[in-house]
Design a protein around this motif. Structure first.
Motif, mmCIF file in Angstrom:
data_model
loop_
_atom_site.group_PDB
_atom_site.id
_atom_site.type_symbol
_atom_site.label_atom_id
_atom_site.label_comp_id
_atom_site.label_asym_id
_atom_site.label_seq_id
_atom_site.Cartn_x
_atom_site.Cartn_y
_atom_site.Cartn_z
ATOM 1 N N GLY A 1 21.447 26.036 13.209
ATOM 2 C CA GLY A 1 20.906 26.588 11.972
ATOM 3 C C GLY A 1 21.947 27.140 11.047
ATOM 4 N N LEU A 2 23.217 26.769 11.244
ATOM 5 C CA LEU A 2 24.301 27.440 10.510
ATOM 6 C C LEU A 2 24.316 27.061 9.039
ATOM 7 N N GLY B 1 22.086 25.872 6.857
ATOM 8 C CA GLY B 1 21.008 26.090 5.909
ATOM 9 C C GLY B 1 20.612 24.784 5.259
ATOM 10 N N ASN B 2 20.307 24.796 3.992
ATOM 11 C CA ASN B 2 19.759 23.621 3.338
ATOM 12 C C ASN B 2 20.656 23.025 2.272
ATOM 13 N N ASN C 1 28.022 26.793 0.931
ATOM 14 C CA ASN C 1 26.766 27.182 0.280
ATOM 15 C C ASN C 1 27.025 28.007 -0.981
ATOM 16 N N ASN D 1 23.308 30.994 5.289
ATOM 17 C CA ASN D 1 22.250 30.979 6.294
ATOM 18 C C ASN D 1 21.956 32.413 6.748
ATOM 19 N N THR E 1 20.381 33.488 9.416
ATOM 20 C CA THR E 1 20.235 33.713 10.856
ATOM 21 C C THR E 1 21.276 32.947 11.667
ATOM 22 N N PRO E 2 22.551 33.132 11.410
ATOM 23 C CA PRO E 2 23.551 32.393 12.194
ATOM 24 C C PRO E 2 23.571 32.835 13.653
#
Length: 426
Positions: free
Chosen positions: A23-24, A26-27, A350, A358, A360-361
């Motif tokens: 999840g590092l 993000g988008n 990002n 992100n 929640t790393p």
């Protein structure tokens, strides 16, 4: 090349190898054709080299990266105790920076960063002058403070630390080889926090392993300024016991001064004479971080925003690795520096896109320790960012320690080293 999709899929294998971060990213990791940005990195160790590679890889070449590193090759602190113990050679822990340049397009400057101007956004080097940056990553490791121990300043060729892998590693090995059978190898461990919590205890074991085979009348004396073993306590206690009279462990042994001529260590209530004296001095964040005006905790370690690894109050200046004030239960280790680098690289990309990092790393750590030439113990941990506490916290039930030392973990330890070196530099 590891793309965004492959990276997210690979998160589950982190603790077994190089340590990807679920999840590092993000988008927003796709590179665009917008104006190019320039990231300057000071320090090419586990943190800096990883950050350089991943900025280029995840940024798909759209971000220019300059890495300033004083050494011509990377020399690993993890595994270096095997060199001191005579199991490996210094060449076995040395890796070229060539792939960062030729494969990933990192501009490598072999030089010393001497000053940072936060207002002008420049790094001044000894030979190349001022280099401008859009964002700066500092991965300076630690600086040792021999001046805090009487008689040690200026005498670290006679009383080596070997806590930065390289010439000192080779020097301590040569001193050990020259020590007579029946001699005393005395080492001093500083108060925590220090780089690599289990490292001194691993060193004691590997020195004892060498002495048992080559100089069995000798002794390893472990003088620990701490009240107890700082990592893998039960397992190292067992290891020490298996060496019998070869290892003597003495906690609460704060070092007051040394005599470089007689190789004498002066403790508060005792005086110890050695044939080889290995003193690991107190330490703090690398000098370039400490003198730049970054926020320091205990006048030693950099305080950071854990979502971006930016120094508190200094947007655009990211700090990695051993130089940081650690989050709860977070070790100062090479693996953790590698993880910090990935969090920072993803956040920077990002931020260049105008997007938040992100929220929640997750970072992970695995640390292997040799207790002889083949048998190894490990500790592993997972740390999830806690929004309320604003820092990574250990994940309950994740990670753990070895049940016992074994040779299978010895093979895993060497594989870990090969994998993480490749993750950084291949």
């Amino acid at each position: 090349m590891l793309n965004r999709r492959d990276f997210l899929k690979s998160a589950a294998v982190a603790a077994a190898g190089t340590g990807a971060l679920p999840g590092l990213i993000g988008n927003a990791m796709a590179a665009t054709a917008k104006a190019r940005h320039h990231v300057v990195i000071v320090g090419g160790g586990y943190g800096g080299a990883t950050a350089a590679k991943y900025l280029r890889m995840w940024g798909k070449g759209a971000v220019d990266v300059t890495l300033i590193e004083r050494n011509t090759s990377f020399v690993s602190c993890p595994i270096s105790n095997l060199v001191i113990g005579g199991v490996k050679q210094i060449e076995d822990i040395t890796v070229s920076y060539d792939n960062l340049k030729s494969k990933w397009g990192v501009k490598l400057i072999t030089d010393e960063a001497t000053a940072i101007d936060l207002d002008k956004k420049t790094v001044t080097t000894a030979k190349h002058g001022a280099i401008a940056w859009d964002r700066l990553i500092l991965s300076p490791g630690i600086d040792l403070l021999p001046g805090r121990i009487g008689g040690l300043e200026g005498n670290q060729e006679r009383i080596p630390h070997a806590w930065k892998a390289g010439p000192q590693t080779v020097l301590l090995r040569k001193q050990l080889e020259a020590m007579p059978d029946g001699g005393v190898f005395a080492m001093h461990i500083p108060r925590a926090p220090y780089r690599c919590p289990p490292g001194p205890y691993e060193r004691a074991c590997l020195v004892a392993n060498y002495l048992r085979e080559a100089k069995p009348k000798s002794k390893v004396l472990v003088l620990d300024a701490n009240g107890e073993i700082q990592s893998k306590k039960a397992l190292f206690t067992q290891a020490f016991e298996r060496y019998g009279a070869l290892i003597e462990y003495v906690p609460n042994s704060a070092l007051q001064s040394v005599d470089a001529t007689t190789l004498t260590a002066e403790l508060e209530f005792d005086s110890i004479k050695a044939d080889v004296l290995n003193v690991i001095p107190p330490m703090r964040a690398g000098n370039i971080a400490a003198t730049t005006g970054l926020p320091l905790v205990n006048d030693a370690w950099v305080d950071v925003d854990w979502l971006t690894l930016e120094a508190k109050g200094l947007p655009g200046v990211h700090v990695l690795g051993d130089a940081l004030f650690p989050a709860p239960a977070m070790p100062k280790s090479g693996h953790m520096a590698n993880q910090h680098a990935k969090v920072a690289a993803a956040a920077i990309l990002n931020l260049f896109e105008g997007l938040p990092p992100n929220p929640t790393p997750v970072v992970m750590n695995t640390c292997y320790s040799f207790v002889d030439s083949k048998n190894v113990i490990h500790v592993a941990s997972v740390h999830q960012f806690d929004a309320a506490k604003k820092q990574p916290m250990p994940v309950e039930g994740a990670g753990g320690v070895s049940a016992m030392a074994n040779d299978l973990e010895g093979k895993s330890a060497l594989a870990w080293a090969r994998n993480i070196w490749a993750d950084m530099l291949a």
